[in-house]
Design an enzyme around this catalytic site. Structure first.
Site, PDB file in Angstrom:
ATOM      1  N   GLY A 124      -7.917  -0.969  13.405  1.00 39.48           N
ATOM      2  CA  GLY A 124      -8.305   0.260  13.021  1.00 39.48           C
ATOM      3  C   GLY A 124      -7.184   1.451  13.528  1.00 39.48           C
ATOM      4  N   PRO A 177      -5.691  -5.814  14.520  1.00 38.04           N
ATOM      5  CA  PRO A 177      -4.939  -4.855  13.802  1.00 38.04           C
ATOM      6  C   PRO A 177      -4.399  -5.304  12.497  1.00 38.04           C
ATOM      7  CG  PRO A 177      -3.661  -5.828  15.507  1.00 38.04           C
ATOM      8  CD  PRO A 177      -5.135  -6.378  15.717  1.00 38.04           C
ATOM      9  N   GLY A 178      -4.473  -4.385  11.466  1.00 37.82           N
ATOM     10  CA  GLY A 178      -4.082  -4.914  10.211  1.00 37.82           C
ATOM     11  C   GLY A 178      -2.704  -3.718   9.925  1.00 37.82           C
ATOM     12  N   CYS A 221      -2.390   5.224 -17.937  1.00 41.32           N
ATOM     13  CA  CYS A 221      -2.988   6.115 -18.792  1.00 41.32           C
ATOM     14  C   CYS A 221      -4.019   6.782 -18.046  1.00 41.32           C
ATOM     15  CB  CYS A 221      -3.516   5.468 -20.029  1.00 41.32           C
ATOM     16  SG  CYS A 221      -4.716   4.104 -19.262  1.00 41.32           S
ATOM     17  N   GLU A 222      -3.851   7.269 -16.671  1.00 45.24           N
ATOM     18  CA  GLU A 222      -4.842   8.238 -16.108  1.00 45.24           C
ATOM     19  C   GLU A 222      -3.979   9.215 -15.428  1.00 45.24           C
ATOM     20  OE1 GLU A 222      -7.827   6.378 -13.986  1.00 45.24           O
ATOM     21  OE2 GLU A 222      -7.792   4.491 -14.852  1.00 45.24           O
TER      22      GLU A 222
HETATM   23  C1  LIG Z   1     -13.637  -5.983  10.457  1.00 45.40           C
HETATM   24  C2  LIG Z   1     -12.215  -5.326  10.415  1.00 45.40           C
HETATM   25  N1  LIG Z   1     -11.330  -5.802  11.164  1.00 45.40           N
HETATM   26  C3  LIG Z   1      -9.848  -5.253  11.027  1.00 45.40           C
HETATM   27  C4  LIG Z   1      -9.605  -4.493  10.164  1.00 45.40           C
HETATM   28  C5  LIG Z   1      -8.403  -3.641  10.008  1.00 45.40           C
HETATM   29  O1  LIG Z   1      -8.069  -2.508  10.104  1.00 45.40           O
HETATM   30  P1  LIG Z   1      -6.847  -1.839  10.122  1.00 45.40           P
HETATM   31  O2  LIG Z   1      -5.859  -2.160   9.200  1.00 45.40           O
HETATM   32  O3  LIG Z   1      -7.132  -0.351  10.162  1.00 45.40           O
HETATM   33  O4  LIG Z   1      -6.274  -2.019  11.624  1.00 45.40           O
HETATM   34  C6  LIG Z   1     -10.733  -3.946   9.197  1.00 45.40           C
HETATM   35  C7  LIG Z   1     -10.325  -3.132   8.037  1.00 45.40           C
HETATM   36  O5  LIG Z   1     -10.620  -1.734   8.390  1.00 45.40           O
HETATM   37  C8  LIG Z   1     -11.855  -4.544   9.107  1.00 45.40           C
HETATM   38  O6  LIG Z   1     -12.713  -4.017   8.260  1.00 45.40           O
END
Ligand SMILES: Cc1ncc(COP(=O)(O)O)c(C=O)c1O
Ligand SMILES: N[C@@H](CCCC[NH3+])C(=O)O
Length: 432
Positions: A247, A282-283, A352-353
């Protein structure tokens, strides 16, 4: 704010007026792979990963890269090499993580709707933890595990009722959201789970949303969850692991950087004395700013007092602007003269939007057909959310490391895209 006054992100820099990805001039990549394409700086990903893990120094912490942000195997494999596991949300992601070389015991599996088949596949793969979000899911998992003669390692994901103060579509920790289990209910579920023979209770998990830039929601959620962890421990639940989710946001607007150090302090303060192993998912933080979407101007259209920069990339390639009103910095690959006049432009694609836009009324220097533009901070939820809408083939992904580049996903060709359909037998051939 206008984009020409902003510096490009880490991993990308201007040399002799031309934007480079690490040591490689980006226009040369465009010549080789065509446009549009995604471009990633491997060093920028590694630097983000090192920053994140360094901030957690002193904690008993493991990082599981949330591969939904960018599921290219080259990316997943890179993080695995640097020491991360993977957080997956479907069998497809699990298969990709395994294919990229991530061992099963470094994988956690999230999601509110895991099917029996997905559960069985994940058990077979020996994953570290299922993050379970409801009683029916827990019961199903128990059944599947029993039928396979196994025990499923489980964390319950709670919903702490905290508003992440992010875009409403990506907030996940409020009462009305589909995610997680109420604390009251989780008390009962931990009791139930402990007597299920197919379940091994191991953890507690929370994740309140994505692109958090304020730290207070993290503090509230972590505090509530850690307090609950203590309570469950005291009640004899054999917890080993607290999963604090992902997050952490990135500064799409470069004046709003979320505070990683503060985040880490909050983790330390709220989990002090818990004795738990901590997990993080983290993503976006690891990949967003390490990626660009490179696109070429097709036409400049002046109509009704507006200036439309029509580019060859579109909402099917990067859906964030239209889906979340997301702001991505846009910079020409060839640096504009410092005195260049800026004009408000709508940067739009060929789909097309009217929702097919990357920016509205963005101040940009003079542009003409053929010019190349970079959409910044596109490494997360860019290619991963792309589609074939308007029968547009998926665009290539290129990774750069130093002076080297690698096409980590080639452009989907028309034949492959079209060959996926099947004509039913009752349709006769068409004759002129
Ligand atoms: C369970 C869970 N873990 C991790 C993430 C990775 O989130 P972020 O990319 O915001 O770090 C998400 C996406 O919000 C998620 O749903
Ligand atoms: N897709 C969202 C993030 C979703 C997070 C999923 N858990 C975005 O681009 O911002």
């Amino acid at each position: 704010m206008n984009s020409t006054t902003l510096l490009p992100q880490e991993g990308f820099s201007f040399r002799e007026g031309l934007l480079h990805a690490e040591g490689v001039p980006i226009d040369r990549i465009a010549e080789q792979v065509g446009t549009p394409f995604y471009l990633y700086s491997s060093s920028a990903m590694e630097a983000a990963y090192q920053r994140f893990t360094a901030a957690l120094t002193g904690l008993n912490a493991k990082v599981f890269y949330a591969m939904k942000a960018n599921s290219n195997q080259a990316v997943v494999r890179s993080f695995a090499e640097w020491g991360a596991g993977s957080d997956v949300v479907s069998e497809g992601e699990l298969r990709r993580a395994l294919a990229a070389g991530v061992p099963g015991n470094r994988i956690v599996f999230a999601g509110v709707g895991k099917t029996q088949r997905e559960m069985a596949f994940a058990l077979e793969a020996g994953i570290l933890q299922f993050n379970v979000e409801s009683l029916p899911e827990l019961e199903q998992l128990n059944q599947v595990a029993l039928s396979m003669g196994r025990k499923a390692p489980v964390a319950l994901r709670v919903n702490p009722n905290v508003d992440a103060q992010t875009h409403t579509k990506i907030a996940t920790g409020r009462k009305a959201d589909k995610f997680g289990i109420d604390l009251d209910h989780a008390r009962t579920l931990y009791r139930d789970a402990q007597v299920m023979k197919g379940i091994a209770v191991e953890g507690l998990a929370v994740h309140i949303g994505s692109q958090l830039t304020r730290m207070e929601p993290f503090r509230d959620a972590f505090q509530r969850t850690a307090d609950f962890y203590r309570e469950m421990q005291a009640a004899g639940v054999p917890l080993l692991r607290l999963d604090l989710g992902g997050g952490l946001g990135v500064p799409y607007h470069h004046d709003q950087a979320p505070d990683l150090q503060r985040y880490a302090e909050i983790v330390k303060e709220t989990t002090a004395g818990l004795g738990a192993e901590l997990a993080f998912e983290p993503g976006r933080y690891l990949v967003a700013s390490a990626g660009l979407l490179v696109t070429r101007v097709v036409f400049v259209k002046e109509e009704r007092g507006r200036r439309f920069i029509i580019v060859d990339g579109a909402m099917n390639d990067l859906i964030r602007p239209t889906l979340y009103e997301a702001w991505h910095n846009i910079i020409p690959l060839r640096q504009a003269d410092s005195g260049a006049e800026l004009t408000p432009c709508d940067v739009v694609g060929p789909v097309c939007e009217s929702g097919d836009f990357f920016a509205k009324e963005r101040d940009l220097p003079p542009l003409k057909s053929g010019d190349l533009l970079a959409l910044c901070d596109a490494g997360a939820y860019g290619s991963a959310m792309a589609s074939n809408y308007n029968s547009r083939p998926l665009v290539p992904e290129v990774m750069v490391r130093g002076d080297e580049m690698a096409v980590v996903r080639p452009r989907q060709d028309y034949a492959t895209m079209i060959a996926q359909d099947r004509l039913p037998g009752w349709l006769p051939a068409l004759h002129n």
